[in-house]
Write an enzyme that holds these catalytic residues in place. Structure first.
Site, PDB file in Angstrom:
ATOM      1  N   ASP A  18     -21.273  -2.418  -3.404  1.00  0.00           N
ATOM      2  CA  ASP A  18     -20.248  -2.096  -2.405  1.00  0.00           C
ATOM      3  C   ASP A  18     -19.922  -3.387  -1.663  1.00  0.00           C
ATOM      4  OD1 ASP A  18     -18.854  -1.347  -0.125  1.00  0.00           O
ATOM      5  OD2 ASP A  18     -20.048   0.462   0.202  1.00  0.00           O
ATOM      6  N   ARG A  78       3.153  -0.149   5.146  1.00  0.00           N
ATOM      7  CA  ARG A  78       1.972  -0.905   4.708  1.00  0.00           C
ATOM      8  C   ARG A  78       1.540  -1.832   5.836  1.00  0.00           C
ATOM      9  NH1 ARG A  78       2.246   2.426   1.495  1.00  0.00           N
ATOM     10  NH2 ARG A  78       2.271   2.357  -0.771  1.00  0.00           N
ATOM     11  N   TYR A 127      -2.311  -2.830   5.765  1.00  0.00           N
ATOM     12  CA  TYR A 127      -2.516  -3.402   4.426  1.00  0.00           C
ATOM     13  C   TYR A 127      -1.857  -4.782   4.354  1.00  0.00           C
ATOM     14  CZ  TYR A 127      -2.354  -3.780  -0.708  1.00  0.00           C
ATOM     15  OH  TYR A 127      -2.499  -4.209  -2.012  1.00  0.00           O
ATOM     16  N   LYS A 163      -3.636  -8.439   3.727  1.00  0.00           N
ATOM     17  CA  LYS A 163      -3.317  -9.269   2.563  1.00  0.00           C
ATOM     18  C   LYS A 163      -2.726 -10.620   2.989  1.00  0.00           C
ATOM     19  CE  LYS A 163      -4.784  -6.476  -0.711  1.00  0.00           C
ATOM     20  NZ  LYS A 163      -5.948  -6.831  -1.539  1.00  0.00           N
ATOM     21  N   PRO A 187      -5.226   3.477 -11.083  1.00  0.00           N
ATOM     22  CA  PRO A 187      -5.635   4.793 -10.570  1.00  0.00           C
ATOM     23  C   PRO A 187      -5.218   5.007  -9.115  1.00  0.00           C
ATOM     24  CG  PRO A 187      -7.394   3.836 -11.854  1.00  0.00           C
ATOM     25  CD  PRO A 187      -6.334   2.780 -11.748  1.00  0.00           C
ATOM     26  N   SER A 188      -5.333   3.962  -8.282  1.00  0.00           N
ATOM     27  CA  SER A 188      -4.994   4.191  -6.872  1.00  0.00           C
ATOM     28  C   SER A 188      -3.490   4.385  -6.691  1.00  0.00           C
ATOM     29  CB  SER A 188      -5.512   3.065  -5.979  1.00  0.00           C
ATOM     30  OG  SER A 188      -4.864   1.865  -6.260  1.00  0.00           O
ATOM     31  N   ARG A 247      -1.625   7.652  -5.126  1.00  0.00           N
ATOM     32  CA  ARG A 247      -0.621   7.647  -4.057  1.00  0.00           C
ATOM     33  C   ARG A 247       0.617   8.429  -4.499  1.00  0.00           C
ATOM     34  NH1 ARG A 247      -2.764   2.616  -3.560  1.00  0.00           N
ATOM     35  NH2 ARG A 247      -1.174   1.437  -4.676  1.00  0.00           N
ATOM     36  N   ARG A 276      12.283   0.104  -6.920  1.00  0.00           N
ATOM     37  CA  ARG A 276      12.213  -1.100  -6.080  1.00  0.00           C
ATOM     38  C   ARG A 276      11.825  -2.333  -6.904  1.00  0.00           C
ATOM     39  NH1 ARG A 276       6.746  -0.280  -2.249  1.00  0.00           N
ATOM     40  NH2 ARG A 276       5.290  -0.839  -3.896  1.00  0.00           N
TER      41      ARG A 276
HETATM   42  P1  NAD Z   1      -7.617   0.585  -7.841  1.00  0.00           P
HETATM   43  O1  NAD Z   1      -7.333   0.626  -6.356  1.00  0.00           O
HETATM   44  O2  NAD Z   1      -7.038   1.639  -8.689  1.00  0.00           O
HETATM   45  O3  NAD Z   1      -9.182   0.527  -8.077  1.00  0.00           O
HETATM   46  C1  NAD Z   1      -9.973  -0.071  -7.109  1.00  0.00           C
HETATM   47  C2  NAD Z   1     -11.397  -0.215  -7.596  1.00  0.00           C
HETATM   48  O4  NAD Z   1     -12.138  -0.680  -6.483  1.00  0.00           O
HETATM   49  C3  NAD Z   1     -12.043   1.076  -8.056  1.00  0.00           C
HETATM   50  O5  NAD Z   1     -12.745   0.833  -9.267  1.00  0.00           O
HETATM   51  C4  NAD Z   1     -13.009   1.401  -6.909  1.00  0.00           C
HETATM   52  O6  NAD Z   1     -14.164   2.116  -7.324  1.00  0.00           O
HETATM   53  C5  NAD Z   1     -13.354   0.019  -6.425  1.00  0.00           C
HETATM   54  N1  NAD Z   1     -13.818  -0.019  -5.040  1.00  0.00           N
HETATM   55  C6  NAD Z   1     -13.311   0.651  -3.995  1.00  0.00           C
HETATM   56  N2  NAD Z   1     -14.017   0.377  -2.883  1.00  0.00           N
HETATM   57  C7  NAD Z   1     -14.972  -0.516  -3.249  1.00  0.00           C
HETATM   58  C8  NAD Z   1     -16.009  -1.174  -2.559  1.00  0.00           C
HETATM   59  N3  NAD Z   1     -16.214  -0.965  -1.249  1.00  0.00           N
HETATM   60  N4  NAD Z   1     -16.806  -2.038  -3.237  1.00  0.00           N
HETATM   61  C9  NAD Z   1     -16.622  -2.250  -4.559  1.00  0.00           C
HETATM   62  N5  NAD Z   1     -15.651  -1.641  -5.269  1.00  0.00           N
HETATM   63  C10 NAD Z   1     -14.851  -0.776  -4.621  1.00  0.00           C
HETATM   64  O7  NAD Z   1      -7.228  -0.841  -8.386  1.00  0.00           O
HETATM   65  P2  NAD Z   1      -5.876  -1.673  -8.256  1.00  0.00           P
HETATM   66  O8  NAD Z   1      -4.722  -0.834  -7.774  1.00  0.00           O
HETATM   67  O9  NAD Z   1      -5.781  -2.412  -9.534  1.00  0.00           O
HETATM   68  O10 NAD Z   1      -6.164  -2.681  -7.057  1.00  0.00           O
HETATM   69  C11 NAD Z   1      -7.006  -3.808  -7.192  1.00  0.00           C
HETATM   70  C12 NAD Z   1      -6.590  -4.833  -6.160  1.00  0.00           C
HETATM   71  O11 NAD Z   1      -5.240  -5.213  -6.391  1.00  0.00           O
HETATM   72  C13 NAD Z   1      -6.668  -4.364  -4.716  1.00  0.00           C
HETATM   73  O12 NAD Z   1      -7.132  -5.432  -3.906  1.00  0.00           O
HETATM   74  C14 NAD Z   1      -5.226  -4.045  -4.381  1.00  0.00           C
HETATM   75  O13 NAD Z   1      -4.952  -4.141  -3.003  1.00  0.00           O
HETATM   76  C15 NAD Z   1      -4.526  -5.117  -5.183  1.00  0.00           C
HETATM   77  N6  NAD Z   1      -3.127  -4.819  -5.469  1.00  0.00           N
HETATM   78  C16 NAD Z   1      -2.802  -3.702  -6.164  1.00  0.00           C
HETATM   79  C17 NAD Z   1      -1.462  -3.430  -6.407  1.00  0.00           C
HETATM   80  C18 NAD Z   1      -1.027  -2.177  -7.146  1.00  0.00           C
HETATM   81  O14 NAD Z   1       0.156  -1.834  -7.108  1.00  0.00           O
HETATM   82  N7  NAD Z   1      -1.918  -1.497  -7.838  1.00  0.00           N
HETATM   83  C19 NAD Z   1      -0.472  -4.308  -5.947  1.00  0.00           C
HETATM   84  C20 NAD Z   1      -0.858  -5.451  -5.266  1.00  0.00           C
HETATM   85  C21 NAD Z   1      -2.189  -5.701  -5.024  1.00  0.00           C
END
Ligand code: NAD
Length: 246
Positions: A59, A145, A148, A152, A184-185, A189, A206
Site C-alpha cells: 500500500d 477534478r 485531483y 497531479k 478499470p477505474s 467512473r 472530449r
Molecule cells: P486504475 O485506477 O484502474 O488502477 C489503479 C491501481 O492502483 C489498481 O490496481 C489498485 O489496486 C491500485 N491501488 C489503489 N490504491 C493503491 C494503494 N494505496 N497502493 C498501491 N496500489 C493501489 O489505473 P489507471 O486508471 O491506469 O491509473 C493509473 C494512474 O494513471 C493513476 O495515477 C491515475 O491518476 C493516472 N491517470 C489515469 C488516467 C485514466 O484516464 N485512466 C488519466 C491520467 C492519469
C-alpha cells in the site's frame, strides 16, 4: 536485446490499468520487475501471465511497508510511481478528508517511494524515475477534478524539483500526463454515472481522436522514459493526450 535488459524496475499500482500494462511491457523489455499493488489477486494473475514478474502486496500510503520493501528490493534502476486516485468534484464537494486522501495516495506516496529507493540510485549513480501526473494538473483544468488536478500539478512540481537535485548524480526524473485512458477505474467512473452510455460518449467526445487511449499507449511512453533511449531527457512533462491540447 530488450530495451530494459539487465535493469531492475519497481512499478506501483501494477495490478490494473496503466501500471499493469507497464509491468508487462517492462518485463518483455528485459527488466526484472517488482509489481506492487494492494490487490493481491490482480498481482497473482499478472505474475501468472508474465513469468518473471515479482508480485509484492504494498500500500503506497504505508510508510513502514515501503521502507521494508526497499530493504529487500535490492538494486533498483527504475521506479515508476503509477499509483493514483481520482476524486470527482469541485472544491465545494471536496471535504478535508478527500483532500488528505488524494494527496496521500497521489503525491505523498511518491515522496515515500522515492525517499526509500533514491539512496541506492545515488550510490550507483544511475536511475530513472517516472511519475504519473495527468493532463488534469498544471497542464489543464478539467471540470470536476479539483483536488485531483491539484495533486497531479504537485506531481509535476515534485518531479521537476527532484530532477534538478539529482541530475549530477546520473538520475533522471520525468512526469507523464495522459488524458483519458481506458482502465478499470475509468470504467468504474463511467458505470457509476447516471447515464453510463452518455458518460462514455462524453469521455470519447472530449478526445479529438474520437477515442480513449489504451494503457499500452501510455506504457510505451513510460518504457521510453525508463530506458536509456531517453538519456537526454529529465525534468520533462510528457503530455500524451490524443491531441486534446493540440
Ligand atoms: P486504475 O485506477 O484502474 O488502477 C489503479 C491501481 O492502483 C489498481 O490496481 C489498485 O489496486 C491500485 N491501488 C489503489 N490504491 C493503491 C494503494 N494505496 N497502493 C498501491 N496500489 C493501489 O489505473 P489507471 O486508471 O491506469 O491509473 C493509473 C494512474 O494513471 C493513476 O495515477 C491515475 O491518476 C493516472 N491517470 C489515469 C488516467 C485514466 O484516464 N485512466 C488519466 C491520467 C492519469
Amino acid at each position: 536485446m530488450g530495451r530494459l535488459q539487465s535493469k531492475s524496475a519497481v512499478i506501483t499500482a501494477a495490478g490494473h490499468g496503466i501500471g499493469r500494462a507497464s509491468a508487462r511491457l517492462f518485463a518483455r523489455g528485459g527488466a526484472s520487475v517488482w509489481a506492487l499493488d494492494i490487490d493481491q489477486s490482480a498481482l497473482q494473475s499478472l505474475a501468472a501471465e508474465v513469468p518473471g514478474i515479482r508480485p509484492f502486496v504494498l500500500d503506497v500510503t504505508d510508510a513502514a511497508a515501503i521502507r521494508a520493501f526497499a530493504d529487500q528490493a535490492g538494486e533498483v534502476d527504475i521506479l515508476f510511481n503509477c499509483a493514483g486516485f481520482v476524486h470527482e468534484g469541485t472544491i465545494l464537494q471536496c471535504e478535508e478528508s478527500d483532500w488528505d486522501r488524494s494527496f496521500d495516495i497521489n503525491v505523498r506516496s511518491m515522496y515515500r517511494m522515492i525517499r526509500a529507493l533514491l539512496p541506492g540510485m545515488i550510490a550507483r549513480r544511475r536511475g530513472s524515475i517516472v511519475n504519473m501526473s495527468s493532463l488534469a494538473s498544471s497542464v489543464k483544468g478539467v471540470p470536476n477534478r479539483f483536488v485531483y488536478g491539484a495533486t497531479k500539478a504537485a506531481v509535476i512540481g515534485l518531479s521537476k524539483a527532484l530532477a534538478v537535485d539529482v541530475i549530477a548524480q546520473g538520475i533522471r526524473v520525468n512526469a507523464i500526463c495522459p488524458a483519458t485512458v481506458d482502465s478499470p477505474s475509468l470504467r468504474g467512473r463511467i458505470q457509476s454515472a447516471a447515464d453510463p452510455v452518455a458518460a462514455r460518449a462524453a469521455f470519447e467526445a472530449r478526445q479529438p481522436m474520437g477515442r480513449i487511449g489504451t494503457p499500452d499507449e501510455i506504457a510505451n511512453l513510460a518504457l521510453y522514459l525508463a530506458s536509456d533511449e531517453s538519456s537526454y531527457t529529465t525534468g520533462g512533462v510528457h503530455v500524451i493526450d490524443g491531441g486534446w491540447m493540440a
